[in-house]
Design an enzyme around this catalytic site. Structure first.
Site, PDB file in Angstrom:
ATOM      1  N   HIS A  67       0.784  -1.059   0.283  1.00 59.18           N
ATOM      2  CA  HIS A  67       0.005  -0.405  -0.041  1.00 59.18           C
ATOM      3  C   HIS A  67       0.781   1.767   0.098  1.00 59.18           C
ATOM      4  CE1 HIS A  67      -2.696   2.856   2.268  1.00 59.18           C
ATOM      5  NE2 HIS A  67      -3.135   2.091   1.560  1.00 59.18           N
ATOM      6  N   GLU A  70       2.318   2.115  -3.328  1.00 60.28           N
ATOM      7  CA  GLU A  70       1.357   2.290  -4.315  1.00 60.28           C
ATOM      8  C   GLU A  70       1.038   4.063  -3.867  1.00 60.28           C
ATOM      9  OE1 GLU A  70      -3.326   3.556  -3.346  1.00 60.28           O
ATOM     10  OE2 GLU A  70      -3.239   1.445  -2.762  1.00 60.28           O
ATOM     11  N   HIS A  71       1.190   4.056  -3.184  1.00 60.23           N
ATOM     12  CA  HIS A  71       0.834   5.959  -2.579  1.00 60.23           C
ATOM     13  C   HIS A  71       2.664   6.347  -3.309  1.00 60.23           C
ATOM     14  CE1 HIS A  71      -1.597   6.620   0.591  1.00 60.23           C
ATOM     15  NE2 HIS A  71      -2.001   6.384   0.215  1.00 60.23           N
ATOM     16  N   GLU A 147      -3.362   8.149   7.258  1.00 60.56           N
ATOM     17  CA  GLU A 147      -4.542   7.660   6.873  1.00 60.56           C
ATOM     18  C   GLU A 147      -4.940   6.756   7.689  1.00 60.56           C
ATOM     19  OE1 GLU A 147      -3.689   5.722   3.212  1.00 60.56           O
ATOM     20  OE2 GLU A 147      -5.755   4.902   2.767  1.00 60.56           O
TER      21      GLU A 147
END
Lengths: 456, 437
Positions: A67, A70-71, A147
Site C-alpha cells: 500500500h 501504491e502511494h 490514513e
C-alpha cells in the site's frame, strides 16, 4: 507484437445482456495480458493496471508495504516529476486513483475516450521507471500513518475487525492488515520499497484492463506501442501459505473508546480458488444472501424487525479470494440487549441453516436479485473493469464472471444446507467483541499515544 | 429557462434545439408535470433493460421546525409499513423481483430511489409497492417504536466518530437560528418526543405532488414514463409546495469551537456560509474552488498540507450549493500534536488564495479538467438520474449540462478573484476542532 490469446468472449449473436459488451483478450510478447471490454453507451474509457501483489504477499516486519508503494507510485519517474502524473491526468479531464487489496494493487484512470494514450504513456512509464526518493518517502509514509489513524485507530469497529482478522488467521497471510501495522510502517525503509517494486512491478506480473467506448484493435495497438517495449522480469509467484487447521473456537475482546458494542463472527470457508467441490462457493454465496441479501433476508426480518435483538446485523462472503477465507456475520445489539444475546441469536440463525433447508421463496428471491444485479452492474463501466481485473489477478480468469449467474441459478436448498453443516461449525469459528470504554478524552490520550507509538 | 410550477401538464419545455452541440451520449431531457403537479424529468436510455426512478420531496431536515430529526424519522419509516403491507412484505415483494429501493434524507431533500428491471413482470410489482411506500406509509406504532430505538443507537454510534461529531458542530455553528442548523438525525431528546401524529402530519404536509420532483432514466419511451409518473403520484394529494427557506445570514465574526474526543487525530473544519443553487457566482466559485481544494491531489490545499508536509491523508475544500447558501468547508484530519500546525497551513493557504486568486496557469488547468471531464459526469444511468433530480429540484435550466462547459470556459481570472473576495472572509471563519489535546 501482440497476439490474440482468445477469441471474443462469446458468439456475438448469443445472449449478450447489453447492446455491445464483448470482451477481448490479448497477450503481449513481454507477458502482459490485455483485456478489452467494449461498452459503447458513453464516449468514455476506463484504464486499469492490476499487479499481482498485495498485503497477502507480505510478511511480518514489512506489513503495509504494498500500500505504501501504491502511494509512492505517484511520486515520479525520470521523465515525470513527483505529482506530475496526477497533474497531467487532471488537465485531461480525467479521474485517477489506485487501490490496494489483499491480493492485488491496481491503478486506474477514467477519461474521455480519445485520451487513452495519455494514461498508457504515464502508466507504462511508472511500471518500470519509478524514482523512489527518500525525501518524498519520508513525507508520504506520514500520510499513510494519518490514513491508518483515520481509518483504523479512531474507528472502533475497524479496530475490532483488524484484530479479529489477525486472530482468525494464524498461518495464512490474510491475517495481515492491508494498511499495515503502525510499528511496521514506522520501520519501513526506502530499500525495502525498492526491493518490493523490483520484485513485483513487471509487465509479466500485470494485467491491463480497458473498458468503454473503444475499438479492441486500436487498444491493442496502443498497448503494444506503450507497454510492449517494457522488459519482462523474473517474477516468482508467492508460496502457498495455507491456514493451519483450526481446532476450536477462538474468542477475543477489544477494548476501545466507543458508545455502541459490536460483534464479529467468522467461519472458515473455501473460496473458488481453493474449493474441492466447485459448487460449494456458489452455495455459500447463496447462503450469505439468505441471511443478508436485503431487507427481506433473515437477519433483517428476524433479528432487527422480529425479535428486535439487533440494531443492525449483516452477513458477507466473497468467493473471489486467493486463499481460504471467511463467511462473516456482524452486528450491534439493540439498546435493551447485550452482545451475548446478539451472539446467541446469530448462532441460532446459523443452526437453523444447518438444521433445515432454506425455503423455495427465499431461494427464488436470492436468484432473482442475482439476475437483476447482473444487469444493473452493466450501468458502471468502472465496475465491469474491476471485476475483470480482480478475477484475472486472482488467477481465476475473467471468463469465470460469465459462469456466476448459471452457477448461482443451479444451487439447491440441499446444497445450502450441506455447506452450512460442513463449514458453519464451532471448530471453524472466531469471535471478536468490542467492549466499549469511556469516551473521556484525557483517559485515551495517553493510551493512544502509546498504541500509536507517537509519544511526543 | 424556468419551469412552470402550476399550470402546464404534459408539456415538454425543452426542445431538441437544446442539443445543437453534441456533448456526450445522452438523449435530451424531457420535462412535464403530472395532473396533480409533480414535476417530472425523463431521459430515455434504451441500452440496458432497466429503469431508475428517483422521487425527491422538499421534505429534508430544514423542515424539522422545532422537532429535530422529524424529517429523517418520517423518511426512515416509509418502507416499514405502507398500504397495509408490513415492512417484511414490502421488502419481500421488492426483492422478489430484484428491485432495489434506497433513500437519503438530507437538509433540503427527502430522496427515494427505485432501480428495477424494465420487464413488466418485474417492474409492475415493484412499482405497486413503491407507490404505496411513497403515498400511504402506515406509521404503525410497533414500527415507530422499534425504529426510534434504532435511530437512538445510530446517534450513539455517531458520537464515537470524530468526523461526525465535527460535522454536527460545524452546521450548528455555521447556521445559528437558521433551519440548516438543525441536526438532521435529531437528538436523543428530540427523537423521544416525536410521536406518530407528528410523523403523519409531516408526511401529509410535505409528501405531496406539488412538492415532488420525479427523475426517470431507463429503457422506457415517453408514454411509458408518463404512465409511470402518473401511477407513482396518483395517490398523492396536490398539496402545496413548501415555502422558501429564509436566507442564511453571514457570520459576523470568527468563531472557534474545540470538542474533546478520545481520538488519536484532530478533525478540523473551517468555513462559512457559501452559495446556493443557481447562485450568480456559482461557476466562478466552483471553478475557483477546484484550484483551492477541489482538485484532488493537485489542489493548493493538497499540495501544502499533504504533499509538502505529510500532515493529513485527506484535505479538501468545497462549496455545497443548497436551496439557500450551503456551507463552504475546508477540512483535514491530523495527529493531535500536529493540529495547530495543520490549522495554520490551512488558514494561510486560504488567506493567500482569497487575496491573490488563482494564477492564469491554475485557472487554465482547472478549466481543462472540468470541461474535459464532462463525458465522465454523465456516463451512466445512475449519474444522469442524479443530475435530473438536482436540475428539477433546484429549478435549474434544462440546458444546464449542455451550457456547463461554455460557462466554465468564459470565466476570467478577474471574475474568479472578485467572486472569492466578495464571498469569502478569511477573518470571519468558523473553526471546529474535535480531538484530544
Amino acid at each position: 507484437m501482440v497476439l490474440p490469446a482468445a477469441a471474443p468472449a462469446a458468439d456475438p449473436s448469443a445472449e449478450q445482456p447489453a447492446a455491445a459488451t464483448r470482451t477481448h483478450e490479448f497477450m503481449l510478447d513481454n507477458g502482459m495480458k490485455l483485456i478489452v471490454k467494449e461498452d459503447h453507451r458513453a464516449p468514455v474509457v476506463v484504464s486499469q493496471v492490476w499487479y499481482k501483489v498485495g498485503s497477502s504477499y507480505e510478511h511480518g516486519g514489512i506489513t503495509g508495504i504494498s500500500h505504501v508503494l501504491e502511494h509512492m507510485m505517484f511520486k515520479g519517474t525520470k521523465k515525470h516529476g513527483p505529482g506530475e502524473f496526477s497533474r497531467i491526468i487532471a488537465e485531461n479531464g480525467g479521474r485517477e486513483n489506485a487501490f490496494t487489496g489483499r491480493d492485488y494493487t491496481a491503478y486506474f484512470q477514467s477519461l474521455e475516450k480519445g485520451r487513452l494514450p495519455v494514461a498508457f504513456e504515464l502508466e507504462s512509464d511508472r511500471m518500470r521507471n519509478l524514482q523512489l526518493q527518500q525525501a518524498e518517502f519520508a513525507k508520504e509514509v506520514k500520510v499513510v500513518m494519518e490514513e491508518r489513524r483515520m481509518r483504523t485507530e479512531d474507528n472502533a469497529s475497524a479496530l475490532t475487525y483488524e484484530q479479529f482478522n489477525a486472530v482468525a488467521f494464524l498461518s495464512s497471510p490474510y491475517r495481515i492488515p492491508i494498511i499495515g501495522w503502525m510499528g511496521d510502517l514506522q520501520g519501513l525503509t526506502l530499500d525495502e520499497l525498492h526491493a518490493w517494486y523490483r520484485k513485483w512491478y513487471a509487465p509479466n506480473n500485470a494485467t491491463l484492463v480497458v473498458a468503454g467506448d473503444v475499438d479492441p484493435g486500436e487498444v491493442r495497438a496502443l498497448a503494444e506501442r506503450y507497454f510492449g517495449p517494457l522488459e519482462p522480469d523474473t517474477v516468482t509467484p508467492p508460496k502457498p501459505r495455507p491456514e493451519i487447521e483450526q481446532r476450536g473456537v477462538r474468542r477475543i475482546t477489544v477494548k476501545a473508546p466507543a458508545e455502541v458494542p459490536y460483534l464479529i463472527m467468522g467461519y472458515k470457508v473455501p473460496v473458488l480458488a481453493t474449493a474441492a467441490r466447485d459448487w460449494e462457493p456458489y452455495a455459500l454465496e447463496v447462503l450469505a444472501g439468505i441471511l443478508d441479501g436485503g431487507d427481506s433476508a433473515r437477519l433483517a426480518r428476524e433479528l432487527v424487525r422480529g425479535s428486535q435483538i439487533a440494531a443492525s446485523a449483516s452477513a458477507g462472503y466473497s468467493l473471489y479470494d486467493r486463499q481460504e477465507s471467511l463467511l462473516m456475520l456482524d452486528g450491534a445489539p439493540a439498546n435493551d440487549h447485550d452482545v451475548a444475546a446478539l451472539e446467541q441469536a446469530l448462532r441460532a440463525q446459523v443452526a437453523q441453516l444447518r438444521d433445515a433447508p432454506v425455503t423455495v421463496p427465499e431461494l427464488e428471491r436470492v436468484k432473482a436479485q442475482v439476475l437483476a444485479d447482473r444487469i444493473y452492474q452493466e450501468d458502471s463501466v468502472f465496475y465491469q473493469a474491476m471485476q475483470i481485473g480482480q478475477l484475472e489477478t486472482l488467477g481465476l480468469g475473467w471468463e469465470r464472471m460469465e459462469e456466476y449467474l448459471p452457477r448461482i441459478q443451479a444451487v439447491t436448498a440441499a446444497q445450502v444446507q450441506e455447506v452450512a453443516k460442513r463449514y458453519l461449525n464451532e471448530d471453524r469459528l472466531t469471535i471478536a467483541v468490542l467492549d466499549p470504554q469511556p469516551m473521556d478524552a484525557k483517559v485515551r490520550a495517553g493510551a493512544a499515544a502509546l498504541g500509536g507509538g507517537h509519544v511526543r | 429557462m424556468s419551469v412552470d410550477r402550476r399550470g402546464w401538464s404534459y408539456v415538454v419545455l425543452c426542445l431538441l434545439t437544446c442539443f445543437a452541440t453534441p456533448v456526450a451520449a445522452m438523449a435530451p431531457i424531457e420535462h412535464w408535470q403530472t395532473d396533480n403537479g409533480a414535476r417530472v424529468y425523463f431521459v430515455p436510455a434504451p441500452e440496458l433493460p432497466m429503469v431508475d426512478v428517483q422521487v425527491v420531496f422538499d421534505a429534508g431536515s430544514a423542515r424539522d421546525a422545532d422537532r429535530a430529526g422529524l424529517a429523517q424519522f418520517t423518511h426512515h419509516l416509509l418502507d416499514q409499513g405502507a398500504g397495509g403491507l408490513s415492512g417484511d412484505e414490502i421488502a419481500a415483494r421488492l426483492e422478489g423481483v430484484g428491485a432495489r429501493l434506497s433513500g437519503q434524507s438530507l437538509r433540503d431533500m427527502a430522496v427515494l430511489s427505485l432501480r428495477s428491471l424494465v420487464d413488466r413482470k418485474y417492474l409492475d410489482p415493484a412499482l405497486a409497492v413503491f407507490t404505496q411506500v411513497l403515498t400511504h406509509p402506515d406509521f404503525n406504532r410497533v414500527d415507530v417504536e422499534r425504529e426510534r430505538e434504532r435511530l437512538l443507537v445510530g446517534l450513539q454510534y455517531a458520537q464515537q466518530r470524530p468526523g461526525e461529531v465535527a460535522e454536527k458542530a460545524f452546521y450548528a455553528g455555521l447556521y445559528g437560528d437558521h433551519p440548516y442548523a438543525t441536526p438532521s438525525e435529531g437528538t436523543a431528546e428530540s427523537l423521544k418526543a416525536i410521536d406518530r401524529d407528528a410523523l403523519r402530519a409531516f408526511h401529509t404536509q410535505y409528501y405531496v405532488a406539488r412538492n415532488a420532483v420525479i427523475a426517470i432514466v431507463g429503457a422506457l419511451d415517453r408514454a411509458q414514463a408518463e404512465a409511470l409518473a402518473a401511477q407513482l403520484t396518483r395517490g398523492l394529494p396536490a398539496g402545496e409546495r413548501a415555502l422558501e427557506l429564509p436566507p442564511v445570514p453571514d457570520l459576523s465574526a470568527a468563531a472557534e469551537r474545540h470538542i474533546p474526543h478520545p481520538s488519536t487525530q484532530t478533525h478540523i473544519l473551517v468555513g462559512q456560509p457559501g452559495m446556493r443553487r443557481g447562485d450568480p457566482d456559482y461557476f466562478a466559485l466552483y471553478v475557483g474552488n477546484y484550484v483551492l481544494g477541489g482538485g484532488g491531489l493537485v489542489s493548493r490545499l493538497s499540495t501544502e498540507v499533504r504533499e509538502k508536509r505529510g500532515l493529513s491523508y485527506s484535505v479538501y475544500s468545497y462549496f455545497l450549493p443548497m436551496a439557500r447558501r450551503g456551507p463552504f468547508q475546508m477540512g483535514l484530519q491530523t495527529r493531535n500534536d500536529q493540529a495547530a500546525e495543520a490549522l495554520k497551513v490551512l488558514r494561510a493557504t486560504l488567506t493567500r488564495y482569497v487575496a491573490e486568486g488563482p494564477t492564469a496557469a491554475e485557472l487554465e488547468a482547472a478549466k481543462k479538467n472540468i470541461t474535459g471531464g464532462q463525458a465522465l459526469r454523465i456516463d451512466s444511468n445512475r449519474k444522469i438520474l442524479e443530475y435530473l433530480a438536482v436540475i428539477g429540484f433546484y429549478d435549474l435550466p434544462l440546458d444546464y449540462l449542455e451550457t456547463f462547459n461554455a460557462k466554465v470556459e468564459a470565466l476570467t481570472l478577474e471574475q474568479v478573484n472578485d467572486a472569492f473576495k466578495r464571498r469569502l472572509q478569511p477573518a470571519h471563519m468558523l473553526t471546529v476542532q474535535v480531538g484530544s489535546e
